[in-house]
Design a protein around this motif. Structure first.
Motif, mmCIF file in Angstrom:
data_model
loop_
_atom_site.group_PDB
_atom_site.id
_atom_site.type_symbol
_atom_site.label_atom_id
_atom_site.label_comp_id
_atom_site.label_asym_id
_atom_site.label_seq_id
_atom_site.Cartn_x
_atom_site.Cartn_y
_atom_site.Cartn_z
ATOM 1 N N GLU A 242 -51.854 -3.916 53.455
ATOM 2 C CA GLU A 242 -51.708 -4.280 52.044
ATOM 3 C C GLU A 242 -52.092 -5.730 51.770
ATOM 4 O O GLU A 242 -52.748 -6.038 50.786
ATOM 5 C CB GLU A 242 -50.263 -4.040 51.599
ATOM 6 N N PHE A 243 -51.667 -6.652 52.664
ATOM 7 C CA PHE A 243 -51.837 -8.091 52.403
ATOM 8 C C PHE A 243 -52.718 -8.811 53.410
ATOM 9 O O PHE A 243 -52.933 -10.006 53.307
ATOM 10 C CB PHE A 243 -50.468 -8.788 52.378
ATOM 11 N N GLY A 244 -53.214 -8.107 54.406
ATOM 12 C CA GLY A 244 -54.009 -8.743 55.444
ATOM 13 C C GLY A 244 -53.103 -9.241 56.558
ATOM 14 O O GLY A 244 -51.898 -9.401 56.365
ATOM 15 N N PRO A 245 -53.668 -9.493 57.728
ATOM 16 C CA PRO A 245 -52.851 -9.965 58.850
ATOM 17 C C PRO A 245 -52.284 -11.357 58.572
ATOM 18 O O PRO A 245 -52.879 -12.153 57.851
ATOM 19 C CB PRO A 245 -53.823 -9.975 60.032
ATOM 20 N N SER A 246 -51.120 -11.604 59.136
ATOM 21 C CA SER A 246 -50.493 -12.914 58.953
ATOM 22 C C SER A 246 -51.195 -13.918 59.856
ATOM 23 O O SER A 246 -51.254 -13.739 61.062
ATOM 24 C CB SER A 246 -49.013 -12.844 59.311
ATOM 25 N N ASP A 247 -51.738 -14.988 59.250
ATOM 26 C CA ASP A 247 -52.405 -16.010 60.046
ATOM 27 C C ASP A 247 -51.595 -17.308 60.072
ATOM 28 O O ASP A 247 -52.078 -18.336 60.516
ATOM 29 C CB ASP A 247 -53.820 -16.264 59.531
ATOM 30 N N ASN A 248 -50.374 -17.252 59.572
ATOM 31 C CA ASN A 248 -49.498 -18.437 59.571
ATOM 32 C C ASN A 248 -48.332 -18.293 60.538
ATOM 33 O O ASN A 248 -47.284 -18.888 60.330
ATOM 34 C CB ASN A 248 -48.946 -18.689 58.163
ATOM 35 N N GLY A 249 -48.477 -17.471 61.554
ATOM 36 C CA GLY A 249 -47.380 -17.291 62.506
ATOM 37 C C GLY A 249 -46.475 -16.153 62.093
ATOM 38 O O GLY A 249 -46.937 -15.102 61.656
ATOM 39 N N ILE A 250 -45.188 -16.377 62.191
ATOM 40 C CA ILE A 250 -44.207 -15.339 61.897
ATOM 41 C C ILE A 250 -44.182 -15.030 60.404
ATOM 42 O O ILE A 250 -44.140 -15.920 59.565
ATOM 43 C CB ILE A 250 -42.803 -15.789 62.370
ATOM 44 N N ARG A 251 -44.223 -13.755 60.087
ATOM 45 C CA ARG A 251 -44.211 -13.328 58.687
ATOM 46 C C ARG A 251 -42.763 -13.264 58.196
ATOM 47 O O ARG A 251 -41.899 -12.732 58.868
ATOM 48 C CB ARG A 251 -44.868 -11.965 58.558
ATOM 49 N N VAL A 252 -42.527 -13.827 57.019
ATOM 50 C CA VAL A 252 -41.210 -13.803 56.389
ATOM 51 C C VAL A 252 -41.351 -13.122 55.035
ATOM 52 O O VAL A 252 -42.231 -13.459 54.254
ATOM 53 C CB VAL A 252 -40.643 -15.234 56.210
#
Length: 110
Positions: free
Chosen positions: A88-98
């Motif tokens: 839905e939102f693309g892979p998280s590229d900022n580390g841990i997803r919150v």
């Protein structure tokens, strides 16, 4: 006499063990929300809805960041990959997803 007393005790024990079971907990209510909706009307007071949200979040280990009369903000760290969110939102590229959930209350009790 002793046989009569023993029989009464056995009947009492049998009655206790065959007592009706307590009813199952009622199913949780469902909330149908149209795709893209930005608001939902719930037939309960804002205080009751807020208390239910905070209680449920606390039981599940979700952090309640803000708990005020007109808004509740909850936050949960996602452990591991989540293919549905990635799609839905693309892979998280900022580390841990919150995931942060903000609920604003308006209106008055029904």
């Amino acid at each position: 006499m002793r046989k009569l007393t023993t029989l009464a005790l056995l009947l009492a024990l049998a009655a206790c063990q065959s007592s009706p079971r307590r009813p199952a907990a009622p199913e949780q209510p469902t909330l149908d929300v149209p795709a893209g909706a930005q608001s939902v009307t719930i037939a309960a007071s804002p205080a009751a809805v807020r208390a239910a949200l905070v209680s449920s979040a606390t039981e599940k280990g979700t952090t309640v960041i803000q708990d005020e009369a007109n808004m509740v903000v909850m936050e949960r760290t996602m452990a591991g990959a989540n293919p549905a969110l990635d799609a839905e939102f693309g892979p998280s590229d900022n580390g841990i997803r919150v995931v942060r959930i903000r609920v604003r209350f308006t209106g008055a009790p029904c």
